[in-house]
Every structure is written in C-alpha cells, then in structure tokens.
Design an enzyme around this catalytic site. Structure first.
Site: not given
Ligand code: NAD
Length: 525
Positions: A288, A254
C-alpha cells in the site's frame, strides 16, 4: 487471464459453494506453484457471533490485568513467534510466493518489533493522565484508558502476518480481545498464528480467527464488536465504514495508496534509483505504501531512467523455493489483469516499456517487474492504484511541479522525496498531501512503531502505530474530582436568580474581557 489465474479464480469461486458435505471451504493455493496448500472454513454469521462471544468472555479476565502484566504476557507470544519464525516464514513464503527474507523482515520481524516497543512503553502510554484545567482550578481532571472490549480486525492478503499483528499487539496491550478476519486469499497463515497462540499458553478465547469471504467480515461488524480496524481496498473500505457507521462502531480505515516519489533536481540519482526500484518492486509491488509513480526533474530524468532500467532488468523473479529471488509471485491473480490493463492504457497513450511489461509464462503467477517511461496524468498508471510490479516515470519541469502532481490524487498514504538538501526535503515534505512523507528513503515507516501510520483523503482515516493509536484502542474515561469543596450553595445551580446572572456576567467580563485580568490571576493559582 492465464491458465493458472483462471484455475485459481475458478477454484476460489467454486469453494464459495458447498463442497458436498454441507460445509463451505476456502482453498488456499501457492501462487508460485499452483499447489493446493490447505483449506479453511467459510464461517457464517452464527460462527462469527460465537467467536465474538468467546472473545468477550476472554476479555473479562484479560482486561482486568494491569497493563504491565498484559505486556509481559504479550511478550510471551512474541517469543513464541520468534522461536517459530522458520515455520512461519516458510508458510508465509508458500502462501504468498514472497521471498523468505521478505516474509521474515517485512512480516515476522516487524511484528516482533511492534510487540517489543509497545510492551516496553505501553504502561507509560496508558497510565492515567492528569489534565490541568484552565479555569476550574478547584477540580482535578484525570484521563483513564480502559479497553474498548472486542476489536474486530479485518485484513488483506499482501502482508497476511504483519498487517494483523501490527494491530493485534496494540489491541491486546490496551486490554482488548481480538477477532481477526484474515483475507480469503491467505487464510492459512492466520490459522497457523492462532495455533501458535494456543500452543504458547495464551488465553485461548482472547484471540479468535474467523475465516471466510467478505460476508464473514460483514458478519463480524454485525456481531457486536466494539472497534474495527480495517485494512484493505478503498471500495471495500467504503462498505465497511458504512456498516460501522450504521452501528456507530468506531473504526480505523487503512486503505489504498498511490505513493509518489519525487526526484529533485539535486537528488543523489543512484540512491533515488535504488529507492524507487526497491520501493516499487518489493513484495512484487503489492504494497500500500509502495512506489506507485515517479516524478523526476527534467535535469535528472535521463540518468535516473537509465539506472532504474538497469536495476529493474537485473531483478531475479521466480519461485522463492527454487533459489535466490528478488521478486516473488503475484498473490492474488486479479492483480495481473489490473497491471496489464494499466500498461495497455499507458502504452496506448504514448508511454514506453523500458523493462518487463508482461506476465511471465509457465507455472505460477509471475509478472515481470515493469518500468514505464514517458508517462503523464492522462494515464491510469499515474492516477489509480496499481498494487503490482509496475513503476511509471514522469518528467517534470521543476520540483514545484512534482509537488503539484503528487497532490493531484484521491489517495494520500505515503510519499517520498529524494534530495541531497535535507532541509529542503523537509520543507517540500510539508507541502505533500500524505499521511507520511519520507526524505531519501522508502517504505520503512510501515514498521516504525513509534510514529502514527495512516492516510488522508481516500487512503482512509485514523492511525495505527504511534502512541495515540494505542490510546485509540481504549475508551477514554475522564474522571473529575474536586480538589476542595465550593460548598453546596453553587450560585449557578438551581434556583436561577438575577443575582446569579449578575455574577455570571461579571465573571465572564473578568475572565475574558479587557485582557482577561482574572484569568491571568487564576493562572497563577
Ligand atoms: P479488500 O478490500 O478486497 O479485502 C480486505 C479484507 O476485507 C478481506 O479480508 C476481505 O475478505 C474483507 N471484506 C471484503 N468485503 C467486506 C465487507 N463487505 N465487510 C467486511 N469485510 C469485507 O483488500 P485486498 O484486496 O485484500 O487488499 C489490497 C488492498 O489493501 C489495496 O488497496 C491496498 O492498498 C490495501 N492495503 C492497505 C494497507 C494500509 O495500511 N493502508 C495495507 C495493506 C493493504
């Protein structure tokens, strides 16, 4: 970068180092005030593996319960979060800086909605299903839905309660255990939810929370989970999908969004303006499926822009603890820099700032809701995810052109169409490349448990919510039994013979040649 942002980032990076006692800690700050709210451990691979092992133990008994019993128990936890909603929304509001009503209506309430819906329909959705076989009528095919095992759930900071629980409730009803890795930006709400889980008598091992940075998420994938649901940014999503791919762990991605909102020539301008302003600035734009770009037909662009400007300027921004506000804080300081860079780029290419345009000085991470007019696709604000309170408007010559521009994106999560003609709206929606298209509404589908939610293109793959996603939390097991015996001398088994080949040829011709006469007959059986 503002002082507070710099301090928070410095604190975050400092917290990734040892605190002198040998244990790493994350510090969670209130974005509205800068106040330190609490700390969470940074868990390493050993602790993550231990959490997965505990979850796996907890899953044994849980997975053996009937779906109906699991649903009953899930409702107990739903009741606990509803009973403790004030405590939850208070912490949510402080850890994210969002208004209490958003903490309730966009986090706790939709989580309860998802639990309630799937507890009601889970037994029916997961009931074994017989699939009629087209040709082999003598056999019975039944699909069963056993749990996958341990689901790893990796979540972002923008909806730190709903994003995890949207998926956790389904995973549990499907019979799995869950290990949640919440965002490092908002770990406290996940830890509070886990405390409520334990206190409400739910099986302690069944839900585990592992806090930490990206490395902790990576360790979770490496720890042998059976399914991963990742919600986050596109670039992290690539790394997570690659890690899952290497280990052949099925996953749902997602990812980001760049939701277009098309205002057709015949649109109700007041409705469209209100929808665009709500969809663009709710949760301070950190959504998002938030409205990230507006395409307005040339006949309505002027009145729409005027109304959106009035509505945007009227928004009250500030610390939700200090009174009624519409727009809260920016949760993650980096988003302020991203918003500024988009605005600078747009203005340098001719866009006009109609409202807002800059961070709000003083205590806390606040950014003025920003409306940009005169935008086009040469500007990053129209093509890259903003994830902040900035809404660009672009004029188009026709609804057709709006659809063309809407589809000129590497992302495809949600899209919106405003028109008075519902049939026309549905028709236009069919041509927009997105996982969900809403006509005359914005963002509501994020909390509709009945329908699948997810993206296409680089917005990800797989779906959460909807009946199929509950089944997707399971391993489909096909059990095939004979209805009546064909005897032990199956001519298609060994030893092969010329006679068998002749029979096979005749059968193929009978079934598929000349209109498939025998097949028609077999359908009558
Ligand atoms: P992010 O990708 O920076 O982090 C998301 C999660 O991934 C965090 O818990 C982080 O610690 C973890 N993470 C980071 N590196 C990782 C790795 N190598 N392996 C495993 N986990 C890892 O995202 P964010 O900045 O927290 O959130 C914002 C983004 O999320 C935006 O792009 C937004 O559009 C998206 N988002 C999507 C949805 C959806 O349902 N499609 C919903 C909410 C947010």
């Amino acid at each position: 970068m503002g002082m507070l942002a710099a301090q928070m980032l410095a604190a975050q990076s400092a917290s990734s180092k040892s605190n002198g006692q040998g244990a790493e800690r994350i510090k969670s700050y209130a974005p509205a005030t800068g106040e330190l709210l609490g700390e969470a451990p940074v868990m390493g691979p050993e602790e993550v593996r231990a959490a997965v092992a505990r979850a796996r133990r907890g899953q044994q008994a849980w997975g053996a319960l009937s779906v109906a019993e699991r649903c009953r128990r899930v409702l107990r936890f739903r009741d606990a979060i509803v009973d403790r909603q004030d405590e939850l929304i208070d912490l949510l509001s402080r850890e994210t800086g969002k208004p209490l009503i958003e903490a309730l209506m966009h986090e706790v309430t939709p989580s309860a909605t998802v639990a309630t819906y799937f507890a009601k329909h889970g037994p029916e959705i997961l009931a074994p299903r017989e699939v009629p076989l087209d040709l082999l009528k003598h056999r019975k095919a039944v699909l069963h839905y056993p749990p996958r095992g341990v689901v790893g759930c990796i979540t972002p900071w923008n909806y730190p309660f709903y994003m995890p629980f949207r998926d956790i409730f389904l995973a549990l009803i499907a019979g799995n255990a869950v290990v949640l890795k919440p965002s490092e930006v908002t770990p406290l709400i996940a830890l509070r939810a886990k405390a409520i889980w334990d206190e409400s008598g739910m099986p302690v091992d069944l839900l585990q929370v592992v806090t930490g940075y990206g490395a902790t998420g990576a360790a979770l994938i490496d720890a042998g989970v059976d399914f991963v649901i990742f919600t986050g940014g596109v670039s992290t999503g690539r790394r997570v999908a690659a890690a899952c791919g290497e280990r052949l762990i099925p996953c749902v991605m997602e990812l980001g969004g760049k939701a277009p909102l098309i205002v057709c020539r015949d649109a109700d301008v007041e409705l469209a303006a209100r929808g665009a302003v709500f969809g663009g600035f709710t949760n301070a734009g950190q959504v998002c499926i938030g409205v990230e770009r507006v395409y307005a037909h040339k006949d309505v662009v002027e009145s729409l822009t005027r109304r959106m400007t009035e509505l945007t300027k009227a928004l009250r921004v500030g610390d939700p603890a200090k009174g009624d506000v519409d727009v809260g804080a920016i949760i993650f300081p980096k988003q302020i820099d991203i918003a500024e860079a988009h605005i600078q780029d747009a203005v340098s290419k001719g866009a006009k700032i109609l409202a807002g345009g800059a961070r709000i000085p003083g205590v806390g991470q606040f950014f003025a809701p920003t409306l940009l007019g005169g935008c086009d696709h040469s500007m990053t604000v129209m093509t890259e995810e903003i994830f902040g309170p900035v809404v660009p408007i672009m004029e188009v010559d026709s609804d057709e052109e709006a659809v063309r521009f809407a589809n000129q994106s590497h992302l495809g999560l949600n899209a919106y169409v405003f028109t008075k003609d519902r049939t026309y709206g549905e028709h236009l929606a069919q041509r927009i490349e997105a996982g969900s298209v809403l006509v005359n509404d914005v963002v509501t589908n994020g909390g509709m448990p009945e329908v699948p939610f997810g993206g296409i293109k680089q917005s990800g793959f797989g779906r959460v919510l909807g009946h199929e996603s509950l089944r997707d939390m399971c391993n489909v097991r096909h059990v095939n039994v004979e209805r009546f015996s064909m005897g032990s001398d199956n001519p298609l088994w060994f030893p092969y013979s010329a006679k068998a080949l002749t029979i096979a040829r005749k059968a193929t011709t009978l079934f598929f040649g000349g209109g498939g006469l025998l097949k028609k007959l077999s359908n009558l059986l």
